[in-house]
Design an enzyme around this catalytic site. Structure first.
Site, PDB file in Angstrom:
ATOM      1  N   HIS A 193      36.382  48.928  27.973  1.00  0.00           N
ATOM      2  CA  HIS A 193      36.917  47.693  28.252  1.00  0.00           C
ATOM      3  C   HIS A 193      37.602  46.847  27.412  1.00  0.00           C
ATOM      4  CE1 HIS A 193      32.965  45.755  27.218  1.00  0.00           C
ATOM      5  NE2 HIS A 193      33.675  44.620  27.300  1.00  0.00           N
ATOM      6  N   HIS A 243      35.625  49.409  34.762  1.00  0.00           N
ATOM      7  CA  HIS A 243      35.750  48.115  34.723  1.00  0.00           C
ATOM      8  C   HIS A 243      36.798  47.482  35.607  1.00  0.00           C
ATOM      9  CE1 HIS A 243      35.956  44.194  32.611  1.00  0.00           C
ATOM     10  NE2 HIS A 243      34.739  44.407  31.862  1.00  0.00           N
ATOM     11  N   ARG A 260      39.603  44.646  24.871  1.00  0.00           N
ATOM     12  CA  ARG A 260      40.878  44.325  24.805  1.00  0.00           C
ATOM     13  C   ARG A 260      41.615  44.942  23.618  1.00  0.00           C
ATOM     14  NH1 ARG A 260      42.696  39.001  27.674  1.00  0.00           N
ATOM     15  NH2 ARG A 260      40.790  38.702  28.878  1.00  0.00           N
ATOM     16  N   GLU A 282      21.894  35.460  21.087  1.00  0.00           N
ATOM     17  CA  GLU A 282      22.597  36.621  20.258  1.00  0.00           C
ATOM     18  C   GLU A 282      23.707  35.830  19.151  1.00  0.00           C
ATOM     19  OE1 GLU A 282      25.786  39.070  21.914  1.00  0.00           O
ATOM     20  OE2 GLU A 282      24.068  40.350  22.281  1.00  0.00           O
TER      21      GLU A 282
HETATM   22  C1  UD1 Z   1      35.003  39.919  29.189  1.00  0.00           C
HETATM   23  C2  UD1 Z   1      34.745  39.265  27.754  1.00  0.00           C
HETATM   24  C3  UD1 Z   1      34.256  40.687  26.891  1.00  0.00           C
HETATM   25  C4  UD1 Z   1      32.966  41.026  27.347  1.00  0.00           C
HETATM   26  C5  UD1 Z   1      33.369  41.607  28.826  1.00  0.00           C
HETATM   27  C6  UD1 Z   1      32.372  42.014  29.679  1.00  0.00           C
HETATM   28  C7  UD1 Z   1      36.148  37.387  27.028  1.00  0.00           C
HETATM   29  C8  UD1 Z   1      37.603  37.278  26.116  1.00  0.00           C
HETATM   30  N1  UD1 Z   1      35.955  38.859  27.111  1.00  0.00           N
HETATM   31  O1  UD1 Z   1      36.388  40.636  28.974  1.00  0.00           O
HETATM   32  O2  UD1 Z   1      33.483  39.649  25.552  1.00  0.00           O
HETATM   33  O3  UD1 Z   1      32.583  42.106  26.730  1.00  0.00           O
HETATM   34  O4  UD1 Z   1      33.986  40.446  29.810  1.00  0.00           O
HETATM   35  O5  UD1 Z   1      32.698  43.033  30.643  1.00  0.00           O
HETATM   36  O6  UD1 Z   1      35.399  36.509  27.357  1.00  0.00           O
HETATM   37  N2  UD1 Z   1      38.134  41.288  36.738  1.00  0.00           N
HETATM   38  C9  UD1 Z   1      38.119  41.117  37.995  1.00  0.00           C
HETATM   39  N3  UD1 Z   1      36.706  41.166  38.519  1.00  0.00           N
HETATM   40  C10 UD1 Z   1      35.665  40.928  37.677  1.00  0.00           C
HETATM   41  C11 UD1 Z   1      35.911  40.919  36.255  1.00  0.00           C
HETATM   42  C12 UD1 Z   1      37.176  41.060  35.797  1.00  0.00           C
HETATM   43  O7  UD1 Z   1      38.853  41.418  38.752  1.00  0.00           O
HETATM   44  O8  UD1 Z   1      34.517  40.965  38.273  1.00  0.00           O
HETATM   45  C13 UD1 Z   1      39.417  41.271  36.105  1.00  0.00           C
HETATM   46  C14 UD1 Z   1      40.451  40.073  36.246  1.00  0.00           C
HETATM   47  O9  UD1 Z   1      41.886  40.179  36.679  1.00  0.00           O
HETATM   48  C15 UD1 Z   1      40.401  39.346  35.000  1.00  0.00           C
HETATM   49  C16 UD1 Z   1      40.218  40.686  34.219  1.00  0.00           C
HETATM   50  O10 UD1 Z   1      39.539  41.545  34.754  1.00  0.00           O
HETATM   51  O11 UD1 Z   1      41.426  38.430  34.565  1.00  0.00           O
HETATM   52  C17 UD1 Z   1      39.948  40.377  32.612  1.00  0.00           C
HETATM   53  O12 UD1 Z   1      38.571  39.715  32.776  1.00  0.00           O
HETATM   54  P1  UD1 Z   1      38.234  38.895  31.522  1.00  0.00           P
HETATM   55  O13 UD1 Z   1      36.817  38.104  31.620  1.00  0.00           O
HETATM   56  O14 UD1 Z   1      39.337  37.878  30.920  1.00  0.00           O
HETATM   57  O15 UD1 Z   1      38.047  39.917  29.993  1.00  0.00           O
HETATM   58  P2  UD1 Z   1      37.014  41.102  29.969  1.00  0.00           P
HETATM   59  O16 UD1 Z   1      38.156  42.162  29.703  1.00  0.00           O
HETATM   60  O17 UD1 Z   1      36.496  41.553  31.305  1.00  0.00           O
HETATM   61  N1  UDP Z   2      26.440  47.587  32.934  1.00  0.00           N
HETATM   62  C1  UDP Z   2      26.207  47.551  34.174  1.00  0.00           C
HETATM   63  N2  UDP Z   2      27.080  48.288  35.442  1.00  0.00           N
HETATM   64  C2  UDP Z   2      28.025  49.117  34.773  1.00  0.00           C
HETATM   65  C3  UDP Z   2      28.364  49.046  33.329  1.00  0.00           C
HETATM   66  C4  UDP Z   2      27.618  48.248  32.476  1.00  0.00           C
HETATM   67  O1  UDP Z   2      25.378  46.841  34.860  1.00  0.00           O
HETATM   68  O2  UDP Z   2      28.739  49.670  35.464  1.00  0.00           O
HETATM   69  C5  UDP Z   2      25.670  46.656  32.056  1.00  0.00           C
HETATM   70  C6  UDP Z   2      25.049  47.248  30.917  1.00  0.00           C
HETATM   71  O3  UDP Z   2      23.775  47.718  31.255  1.00  0.00           O
HETATM   72  C7  UDP Z   2      25.059  46.278  29.872  1.00  0.00           C
HETATM   73  C8  UDP Z   2      26.127  45.500  30.363  1.00  0.00           C
HETATM   74  O4  UDP Z   2      26.534  45.868  31.644  1.00  0.00           O
HETATM   75  O5  UDP Z   2      24.010  45.773  29.882  1.00  0.00           O
HETATM   76  C9  UDP Z   2      27.228  45.472  29.244  1.00  0.00           C
HETATM   77  O6  UDP Z   2      28.627  44.927  29.727  1.00  0.00           O
HETATM   78  P1  UDP Z   2      30.002  45.085  29.287  1.00  0.00           P
HETATM   79  O7  UDP Z   2      30.092  46.510  28.774  1.00  0.00           O
HETATM   80  O8  UDP Z   2      30.691  44.718  30.488  1.00  0.00           O
HETATM   81  O9  UDP Z   2      30.103  43.960  28.357  1.00  0.00           O
HETATM   82  P2  UDP Z   2      29.709  43.766  26.629  1.00  0.00           P
HETATM   83  O10 UDP Z   2      28.357  44.160  26.353  1.00  0.00           O
HETATM   84  O11 UDP Z   2      30.563  45.032  25.943  1.00  0.00           O
HETATM   85  O12 UDP Z   2      30.160  42.626  26.217  1.00  0.00           O
END
Ligand code: UD1
Ligand code: UDP
Length: 410
Positions: free
Chosen positions: A219, A251, A221, A134
């Site tokens: 989700h 999320h 930031r 990607e």
């Molecule tokens: C991250 C990615 C973003 C992606 C997204 C997919 C970065 C900077 N961002 O964003 O590109 O689109 O994931 O969802 O890499 N947390 C939990 N459990 C989980 C996941 C997250 O508790 O399973 C909480 C934690 O407190 C963590 C916070 O969410 O610190 C943020 O997670 P983080 O991976 O830093 O950033 P995302 O906003 O999830």
């Molecule tokens: N997705 C999932 N369960 C959910 C929400 C999303 O399996 O409750 C899947 C969705 O099909 C997609 C991926 O997660 O393939 C997208 O992830 P996310 O939106 O967290 O990250 P991004 O694509 O924005 O990086």
């Protein structure tokens, strides 16, 4: 060490599989790298070494089994609300250890997360070449999406192989000076996975009523705080119409939850769920009428299923869906969102204009193209060809018709 400095190529010992370290840590990376890992596991030419950085915990772990991902190393770096700098430093040192322990011929990263950035950095510090799945998505705005635009531009400078999902993404890379021979247009592996899960017919939709079905994910930031609260208030207004049901798989990010829950809780037509397993999410997507999202992956999946998408962001690095007419970039104004969503719910003609299934992101064969290119480019000193996998169809006609972009394939 199996990197040939003279040729700048990965060089596995003769007769042995190419040891590819596949680095993932968040939900979308697992989804988009799973087809690559599954294809490697079926090929005698590759040995996948899956590293889970643990950037996400529950949201990733809930889908590893279903995706067929057998994790060899788990770095478990997630901490509640950790800062990007803490995450980055934990990741670089953890991934460095993993690379020095397992000595892969190459490292594969996906997309634009902090895990992907750190995988590419740690690999380059150890002079292990990186393959970027990607590659080439761009908004050219370093603040949006943040920090993803920063991450992917840096990976674009480091990677040896650039697997671009579309011809447009490939053109971005070439405009930045990446040699065309290092860029391959593959389609997006998310479509491989979507078709794979649909064929299994598993999963239960999360909608509970016969009302118009709105599926929402949020989700990013840069949206957290006032922008996300504004979107949430608009979602509540849409639910107030009485003819619609909103499903929001929430999320795990505390910042997202704090922005959304106070505005959305306690409404009879709004269902807030835990993050859905992949099969359940796809079943929910397949059943919905309208998608409202800031997710990258969901923007790619929804068009394949003919679901109109309102992109709840100021920018998108996936303009292909907007150009195909199935997605609209709504921007940041909450009133605009209400007007556009209401129009789609009230005007069947407008809805039908957006609802035609198109697929600008691939044909479900992206992982095979990734493996083919890696196998072709990994030098075997004996001259034995590395590829024991199915070759992709001849490039050109196929990808051009998917993408509708004149530049074709590299
Ligand atoms: C991250 C990615 C973003 C992606 C997204 C997919 C970065 C900077 N961002 O964003 O590109 O689109 O994931 O969802 O890499 N947390 C939990 N459990 C989980 C996941 C997250 O508790 O399973 C909480 C934690 O407190 C963590 C916070 O969410 O610190 C943020 O997670 P983080 O991976 O830093 O950033 P995302 O906003 O999830
Ligand atoms: N997705 C999932 N369960 C959910 C929400 C999303 O399996 O409750 C899947 C969705 O099909 C997609 C991926 O997660 O393939 C997208 O992830 P996310 O939106 O967290 O990250 P991004 O694509 O924005 O990086």
């Amino acid at each position: 060490m199996s990197f040939d400095v003279r040729t700048q190529r990965a060089a596995p010992p003769p007769g042995e599989p190419i040891r590819a370290m596949v680095v993932l840590g968040t939900r979308p990376e697992a989804i988009k790298l799973a087809p690559v890992v599954r294809a490697m596991a079926e090929s005698a030419a590759f040995e996948p070494i899956v590293v889970n950085s643990g950037q996400h915990r529950e949201m990733l772990e809930q889908m590893l089994d279903m995706l067929g991902l057998d994790v060899r190393i788990d770095l478990a770096v997630m901490r509640e609300r950790q800062r990007l700098s803490e995450l980055t430093s934990r990741l670089v040192s953890g991934l460095d250890r993993a690379i020095r322990t397992h000595r892969p011929e190459l490292v594969i990263v996906q997309g634009d997360t902090t895990t992907a950035l750190c995988g590419a950095l740690a690999a380059s510090y150890e002079k292990v070449p990186t393959a970027h799945v990607e590659a080439g998505l761009r908004t050219r705005n370093l603040d949006n999406p943040f920090p993803e635009e920063i991450n992917r531009q840096i990976i674009g400078r480091i990677a040896r192989w650039h697997f671009a999902p579309t011809a447009r993404a490939a053109a971005h890379l070439e405009a930045e000076g990446v040699p065309a021979r290092q860029v391959t247009v593959t389609g997006n592996t998310v479509i491989d996975n979507l078709l794979w899960i649909l064929a299994q017919g598993k999963g239960s939709p999360a909608f509970r009523t016969g009302r118009r079905k709105l599926l929402v994910t949020l989700h990013r930031r840069e949206s957290q705080g006032s922008h996300m609260r504004g979107i949430a208030r608009t979602l509540r207004r849409l639910a107030d119409r009485g003819d619609s049901e909103v499903v929001l798989p929430l999320h795990k990010s505390p910042a997202v939850q704090e922005s959304l829950l106070p505005e959305l809780g306690g409404h009879e037509h709004i269902t807030i769920t835990e993050p859905l397993g992949y099969a359940d999410f796809v079943a929910t997507l397949a059943q919905c009428d309208l998608v409202l999202t800031d997710s990258g992956g969901v923007q790619e999946e929804a068009p394949t299923l003919g679901k109109p998408v309102l992109v709840l962001r100021a920018t998108t690095e996936r303009p292909e869906a907007v150009e195909a007419g199935v997605a609209r970039l709504v921007g940041t104004d909450a009133e605009d969102l209400f007007t556009i969503a209401s129009e789609l719910l009230d005007d069947p003609g407008e809805y039908q204009r957006m609802a035609g299934a198109v697929n600008p992101f691939g044909d479900g064969r992206a992982a095979g193209r990734v493996l083919s290119e890696l196998a072709r480019d990994c030098v075997r000193p004996t001259g034995v060809p590395a590829a024991i996998i199915e070759s992709p169809r001849p490039p050109g006609e196929e990808m051009v018709s998917i993408d509708g972009f004149e530049h074709g394939v590299h």
